[in-house]
Write a protein that holds these residues in place. Structure first.
Motif: not given
Length: 272
Positions: A117-135
Motif C-alpha cells: 500500500g502507498l498513500v501520497s498526500a502532496p498538499a500535506l508534503g507527506r507519503r506513507w507506504w508499506g509492503a508485506l514483511g518489509a515494514g
C-alpha cells in the motif's frame, strides 16, 4: 527490501505521476466538478489521475489486473491473482473545497489480499507506504522514508479515537455505541478518509473506525497499518477488506491492544 521491492518502486513512480496531475489541479479556478450517480463528487483531477496511472500500469505491469474508482475493473486480475487497486483522489470533497487533506491511494492485491500500500498526500508534503514483511514508512518519498510504528496505549481511557462522519454510524445502527465510545476515550476527532489511518500508523492516535467503505478506500491502508504493528479488521472481526461490494466493507484499525474492546462495543448494530 526484498519481495515487493520492484512493485513498491513502481508504486512510487505511479504516485509521482499522480501528484504532478493532482497538485496542478488543486485550487484551480477552472476545476470541473460533476456528480456521479451516487451523488458523490468527481473532479477532472480524479479522472485524469486515474487515466495516468492506468497508462503507466499498462506499460509496466501489463499482466496485472486493475480496479479504479472512476473506471472500474479493467483488466481483471490475471491467473496469478495480482490486481492493483487505485483511488485517484481519496477525499474528493476536501479537494474540491480547497482543504489539503486528500491523497492518491495505490494498493497491490494478491488473490484479494492487500500486500502493498502507498498513500501520497502532496498538499500535506507527506507519503506513507508499506509492503508485506518489509515494514511501514513515511516521508516525502522513498529517499527519506523513516520507519513508523503504532502507539503503545493499552487503555481506552488514554486513547485518541478517530472516526468518519456520525451520519454513517447512525445509518449503521451503531450511533449510540459510537457516542459512548467517544465519551469513554481520552480524545475523539473526525479527521476522515485516509488521514486517520496514517496518523494511527504513525502512533499519533490509537483507533480509526468507519462503518462503510469501498475496496479502493481501504486496500492501500491495510498493509501500512499492519506493517506498522497495528491490527486491521472489519466490524465483525474478519481480516479487512472482507468483501468487495461497496456496501460490504467496514473498518476497525487500531494499535492492537485496544482492538477487541472496540469490536465488542461496535461490532453489533443496536436492535430496533
Amino acid at each position: 527490501m526484498t519481495g515487493y521491492a520492484d512493485d513498491l518502486a513502481l508504486a512510487h513512480l505511479l504516485a509521482d505521476a499522480a501528484d504532478a496531475v493532482s497538485s496542478a489541479r488543486f485550487r484551480a479556478l477552472d476545476l470541473r466538478v460533476e456528480s456521479k450517480p451516487d451523488l458523490t463528487p468527481v473532479s477532472d483531477a480524479d479522472t485524469a489521475v486515474e487515466r495516468g496511472i492506468r497508462a503507466l500500469l499498462a506499460a509496466h505491469r501489463p499482466d496485472d489486473g486493475l480496479l479504479g474508482e472512476e473506471y472500474g475493473e479493467q483488466p481483471p486480475a490475471g491467473p496469478d491473482g495480482r490486481r492493483w487497486v487505485v483511488d485517484p483522489i481519496d477525499g474528493t470533497k476536501n479537494f474540491v473545497r480547497g482543504v489539503p487533506v486528500w491523497a492518491t491511494l495505490i494498493a497491490l492485491l494478491e488473490h484479494d489480499r492487500p500486500v502493498l500500500g502507498l498513500v501520497s498526500a502532496p498538499a500535506l508534503g507527506r507519503r506513507w507506504w508499506g509492503a508485506l514483511g518489509a515494514g511501514a514508512f513515511a516521508g516525502t518519498g522513498p529517499a527519506d522514508g523513516a520507519p513508523i510504528r503504532v502507539s503503545g496505549v493499552t487503555a481506552l481511557a488514554d486513547a485518541s479515537v478517530c472516526y468518519s462522519s456520525l451520519t454513517g454510524w447512525e445509518q449503521s445502527g451503531r450511533l449510540d455505541a459510537m457516542l459512548q465510545l467517544m465519551r469513554d476515550t481520552w480524545r475523539s476527532r473526525a479527521y476522515g478518509d485516509f488521514y486517520g489511518y496514517m496518523l494511527l500508523a504513525e502512533g499519533a492516535l490509537d483507533v480509526m473506525v468507519e462503518p462503510e467503505l469501498s475496496l479502493w478506500d481501504v486496500a492501500a491502508l491495510v498493509p501500512i497499518v499492519t506493517e506498522a504493528g497495528g491490527r486491521f479488521t472489519d466490524l465483525a472481526g474478519r481480516p479487512a477488506p472482507a468483501g468487495t461490494d461497496s456496501a460490504d466493507i467496514s473498518a476497525v484499525a487500531s494499535n492492537g491492544p485496544l482492538h477487541d474492546d472496540i469490536l465488542g462495543r461496535l461490532g453489533r448494530p443496536a436492535e430496533r
